[in-house]
Design a protein around this motif. Structure first.
Motif, PDB file in Angstrom:
ATOM      1  N   ASN A   1     -10.146  -6.460  -3.832  1.00 59.08           N
ATOM      2  CA  ASN A   1      -9.162  -4.899  -4.813  1.00 59.08           C
ATOM      3  C   ASN A   1      -7.845  -5.832  -5.100  1.00 59.08           C
ATOM      4  OD1 ASN A   1     -11.775  -3.357  -5.220  1.00 59.08           O
ATOM      5  ND2 ASN A   1     -11.097  -2.243  -3.760  1.00 59.08           N
ATOM      6  N   ILE A   2      -6.988  -5.921  -3.734  1.00 60.71           N
ATOM      7  CA  ILE A   2      -5.671  -5.919  -4.106  1.00 60.71           C
ATOM      8  C   ILE A   2      -5.763  -8.193  -4.264  1.00 60.71           C
ATOM      9  CG2 ILE A   2      -3.770  -7.136  -2.535  1.00 60.71           C
ATOM     10  CD1 ILE A   2      -4.502  -4.947  -1.166  1.00 60.71           C
ATOM     11  N   GLN A   3      -6.627  -8.859  -4.752  1.00 57.99           N
ATOM     12  CA  GLN A   3      -6.507 -10.389  -5.247  1.00 57.99           C
ATOM     13  C   GLN A   3      -6.505 -10.099  -6.470  1.00 57.99           C
ATOM     14  OE1 GLN A   3      -9.405 -12.494  -4.012  1.00 57.99           O
ATOM     15  NE2 GLN A   3      -8.611 -14.376  -4.231  1.00 57.99           N
ATOM     16  N   ALA A   4      -7.513  -8.747  -6.955  1.00 58.85           N
ATOM     17  CA  ALA A   4      -7.561  -8.781  -8.278  1.00 58.85           C
ATOM     18  C   ALA A   4      -6.052  -8.178  -8.882  1.00 58.85           C
ATOM     19  CB  ALA A   4      -8.374  -7.851  -8.416  1.00 58.85           C
ATOM     20  N   LEU A   5      -5.112  -8.081  -8.284  1.00 62.93           N
ATOM     21  CA  LEU A   5      -3.665  -7.738  -8.904  1.00 62.93           C
ATOM     22  C   LEU A   5      -3.350  -8.667  -9.355  1.00 62.93           C
ATOM     23  CD1 LEU A   5      -3.513  -4.332  -6.514  1.00 62.93           C
ATOM     24  CD2 LEU A   5      -4.571  -4.347  -8.720  1.00 62.93           C
ATOM     25  N   GLY A   6      -3.804  -9.637  -8.789  1.00 56.08           N
ATOM     26  CA  GLY A   6      -3.058 -11.202  -8.701  1.00 56.08           C
ATOM     27  C   GLY A   6      -2.090 -11.335  -7.722  1.00 56.08           C
TER      28      GLY A   6
ATOM     29  N   LYS B   1      -4.454   2.437  -9.111  1.00 57.50           N
ATOM     30  CA  LYS B   1      -5.227   3.308  -7.888  1.00 57.50           C
ATOM     31  C   LYS B   1      -5.905   2.638  -7.079  1.00 57.50           C
ATOM     32  CE  LYS B   1      -7.316   7.799  -7.118  1.00 57.50           C
ATOM     33  NZ  LYS B   1      -7.263   7.859  -5.953  1.00 57.50           N
ATOM     34  N   ASN B   2      -6.500   2.701  -5.895  1.00 58.98           N
ATOM     35  CA  ASN B   2      -7.105   2.532  -4.348  1.00 58.98           C
ATOM     36  C   ASN B   2      -8.638   2.385  -5.186  1.00 58.98           C
ATOM     37  OD1 ASN B   2      -8.561   0.799  -2.802  1.00 58.98           O
ATOM     38  ND2 ASN B   2      -7.265   1.596  -0.974  1.00 58.98           N
ATOM     39  N   PRO B   3      -9.646   1.258  -5.395  1.00 60.31           N
ATOM     40  CA  PRO B   3     -11.041   2.022  -5.977  1.00 60.31           C
ATOM     41  C   PRO B   3     -11.496   2.173  -4.578  1.00 60.31           C
ATOM     42  CG  PRO B   3     -10.502  -0.486  -6.365  1.00 60.31           C
ATOM     43  CD  PRO B   3      -8.979   0.042  -5.850  1.00 60.31           C
ATOM     44  N   GLY B   4     -11.236   1.573  -3.651  1.00 57.92           N
ATOM     45  CA  GLY B   4     -11.595   2.287  -2.578  1.00 57.92           C
ATOM     46  C   GLY B   4     -13.038   0.975  -2.144  1.00 57.92           C
ATOM     47  N   HIS B   5     -12.809   1.320  -0.749  1.00 54.71           N
ATOM     48  CA  HIS B   5     -14.399  -0.525  -0.098  1.00 54.71           C
ATOM     49  C   HIS B   5     -14.701   0.202   0.930  1.00 54.71           C
ATOM     50  CE1 HIS B   5     -10.720   0.423   2.990  1.00 54.71           C
ATOM     51  NE2 HIS B   5     -11.611  -0.362   3.756  1.00 54.71           N
ATOM     52  N   VAL B   6     -15.479   1.919   0.838  1.00 53.62           N
ATOM     53  CA  VAL B   6     -16.589   2.302   1.321  1.00 53.62           C
ATOM     54  C   VAL B   6     -18.005   1.108   1.641  1.00 53.62           C
ATOM     55  CG1 VAL B   6     -17.645   4.548   1.769  1.00 53.62           C
ATOM     56  CG2 VAL B   6     -16.099   4.525   1.865  1.00 53.62           C
ATOM     57  N   THR B   7     -18.236   0.866   0.050  1.00 49.15           N
ATOM     58  CA  THR B   7     -19.594   0.123   0.553  1.00 49.15           C
ATOM     59  C   THR B   7     -19.488  -0.476   1.206  1.00 49.15           C
ATOM     60  OG1 THR B   7     -19.068   0.059  -1.911  1.00 49.15           O
ATOM     61  CG2 THR B   7     -20.929   1.704  -1.491  1.00 49.15           C
TER      62      THR B   7
ATOM     63  N   ALA C   1      -4.842   3.230   1.819  1.00 52.31           N
ATOM     64  CA  ALA C   1      -3.462   4.183   0.639  1.00 52.31           C
ATOM     65  C   ALA C   1      -4.158   4.120  -0.368  1.00 52.31           C
ATOM     66  CB  ALA C   1      -3.077   2.748   0.517  1.00 52.31           C
ATOM     67  N   THR C   2      -3.991   5.250  -0.679  1.00 55.32           N
ATOM     68  CA  THR C   2      -3.836   5.971  -2.101  1.00 55.32           C
ATOM     69  C   THR C   2      -4.000   4.971  -3.346  1.00 55.32           C
ATOM     70  OG1 THR C   2      -3.654   7.787  -1.536  1.00 55.32           O
ATOM     71  CG2 THR C   2      -4.156   8.023  -3.760  1.00 55.32           C
ATOM     72  N   PHE C   3      -2.752   4.781  -3.272  1.00 55.67           N
ATOM     73  CA  PHE C   3      -2.638   3.337  -4.371  1.00 55.67           C
ATOM     74  C   PHE C   3      -2.111   2.321  -3.706  1.00 55.67           C
ATOM     75  CE2 PHE C   3      -1.840   7.774  -5.631  1.00 55.67           C
ATOM     76  CZ  PHE C   3      -2.271   7.574  -7.458  1.00 55.67           C
ATOM     77  N   TYR C   4      -2.147   0.881  -4.790  1.00 52.53           N
ATOM     78  CA  TYR C   4      -1.400  -0.198  -4.314  1.00 52.53           C
ATOM     79  C   TYR C   4       0.079  -0.234  -5.079  1.00 52.53           C
ATOM     80  CZ  TYR C   4      -5.176  -1.176  -1.750  1.00 52.53           C
ATOM     81  OH  TYR C   4      -6.987  -1.486  -1.431  1.00 52.53           O
TER      82      TYR C   4
ATOM     83  N   PRO D   1       0.857  -1.981  -0.497  1.00 52.10           N
ATOM     84  CA  PRO D   1       0.009   0.314   0.072  1.00 52.10           C
ATOM     85  C   PRO D   1       1.136   0.878   0.005  1.00 52.10           C
ATOM     86  CG  PRO D   1      -0.967  -1.557   1.835  1.00 52.10           C
ATOM     87  CD  PRO D   1       0.970  -1.781   1.109  1.00 52.10           C
ATOM     88  N   THR D   2       0.705   2.123  -0.980  1.00 54.21           N
ATOM     89  CA  THR D   2       1.371   3.450  -1.062  1.00 54.21           C
ATOM     90  C   THR D   2       0.855   4.894  -1.212  1.00 54.21           C
ATOM     91  OG1 THR D   2       2.335   3.252  -3.649  1.00 54.21           O
ATOM     92  CG2 THR D   2       3.590   1.923  -2.144  1.00 54.21           C
ATOM     93  N   MET D   3       1.330   5.399  -0.931  1.00 57.13           N
ATOM     94  CA  MET D   3       0.382   6.996  -1.065  1.00 57.13           C
ATOM     95  C   MET D   3       0.382   7.658  -2.298  1.00 57.13           C
ATOM     96  SD  MET D   3      -0.985   6.277   2.198  1.00 57.13           S
ATOM     97  CE  MET D   3      -2.105   8.268   1.912  1.00 57.13           C
ATOM     98  N   LYS D   4       1.470   7.766  -3.013  1.00 56.10           N
ATOM     99  CA  LYS D   4       1.480   7.961  -4.107  1.00 56.10           C
ATOM    100  C   LYS D   4       2.020   7.400  -5.121  1.00 56.10           C
ATOM    101  CE  LYS D   4       2.924  12.623  -2.273  1.00 56.10           C
ATOM    102  NZ  LYS D   4       3.803  13.948  -2.104  1.00 56.10           N
ATOM    103  N   ASP D   5       1.794   7.583  -6.518  1.00 59.80           N
ATOM    104  CA  ASP D   5       2.558   6.939  -7.534  1.00 59.80           C
ATOM    105  C   ASP D   5       3.395   7.514  -7.960  1.00 59.80           C
ATOM    106  OD1 ASP D   5       2.269   5.439 -10.143  1.00 59.80           O
ATOM    107  OD2 ASP D   5       1.021   5.952 -10.921  1.00 59.80           O
TER     108      ASP D   5
END
Length: 121
Positions: A59-64, A44-50, A24-27, A6-10
Motif C-alpha cells: 500500500n505504501i509502496q504504491a504511493l511512490g 486513506k489506508n486501505p488496511g492490511h488484515v487479510t 494509521a487511518t491515513f498516509y 502515517p497519520t490519523m486524520k486528513d
C-alpha cells in the motif's frame, strides 16, 4: 523524493502522526524536490488484515514512497520495506507531519535501528 507519514486524520501537513504505520487511518505523502515541498497528498489506508503486513508495505509502496517516517514498526514489515528499497526513519518526538518533515529535511531524523522494532510483528 516521496516521504510518507502515517497519520490519523486528513489534515495535510498539520495532521497528527499515527503511532504505528499499519494502524494509521491515513498516509500523508509529501513530495520533496531539492529540499522544497512540491506536493502533499493524503491517502486513506486501505488496511492490511487479510494480507498481513505485506499488504501494508505494498500500500505504501504504491504511493511512490521511497521514504517512510514512523514512530513504530514491526521487524518483519521493516525487512519488507528495506527489501523494496523504501528507507524507514524513526521519529517519536514530533507530533505533526509538518514538525516531523522539518526535522527530516534538516537531517535530524535517523534511520530506524532494526533492534528497536515492535515485538508483536
Amino acid at each position: 523524493m516521496v516521504i510518507v507519514f502515517p497519520t490519523m486524520k486528513d489534515e495535510g501537513l498539520g495532521a497528527k502522526r499515527g503511532a504505528h504505520f499499519g494502524k494509521a487511518t491515513f498516509y500523508t505523502a509529501v513530495t520533496v524536490e531539492e529540499g522544497v515541498v512540491k506536493e502533499v497528498k493524503v491517502h486513506k489506508n486501505p488496511g492490511h488484515v487479510t494480507g498481513g503486513c505485506a499488504n501494508a508495505v505494498a500500500n505504501i509502496q504504491a504511493l511512490g514512497a521511497d521514504t517512510l517516517v514512523v514512530s513504530g514498526i514491526g521487524g518483519e514489515p521493516l525487512k519488507k520495506f528495506l527489501a523494496v528499497n523504501v528507507a524507514v526513519y524513526f521519529d517519536d518526538k514530533n507530533e505533526t507531519v509538518e514538525d516531523a518533515l522539518r526535522d527530516f529535511l534538516a537531517g535530524k531524523t535517523v534511520k530506524i535501528d532494526p533492534n528497536h522494532t515492535c515485538a508483536h510483528h
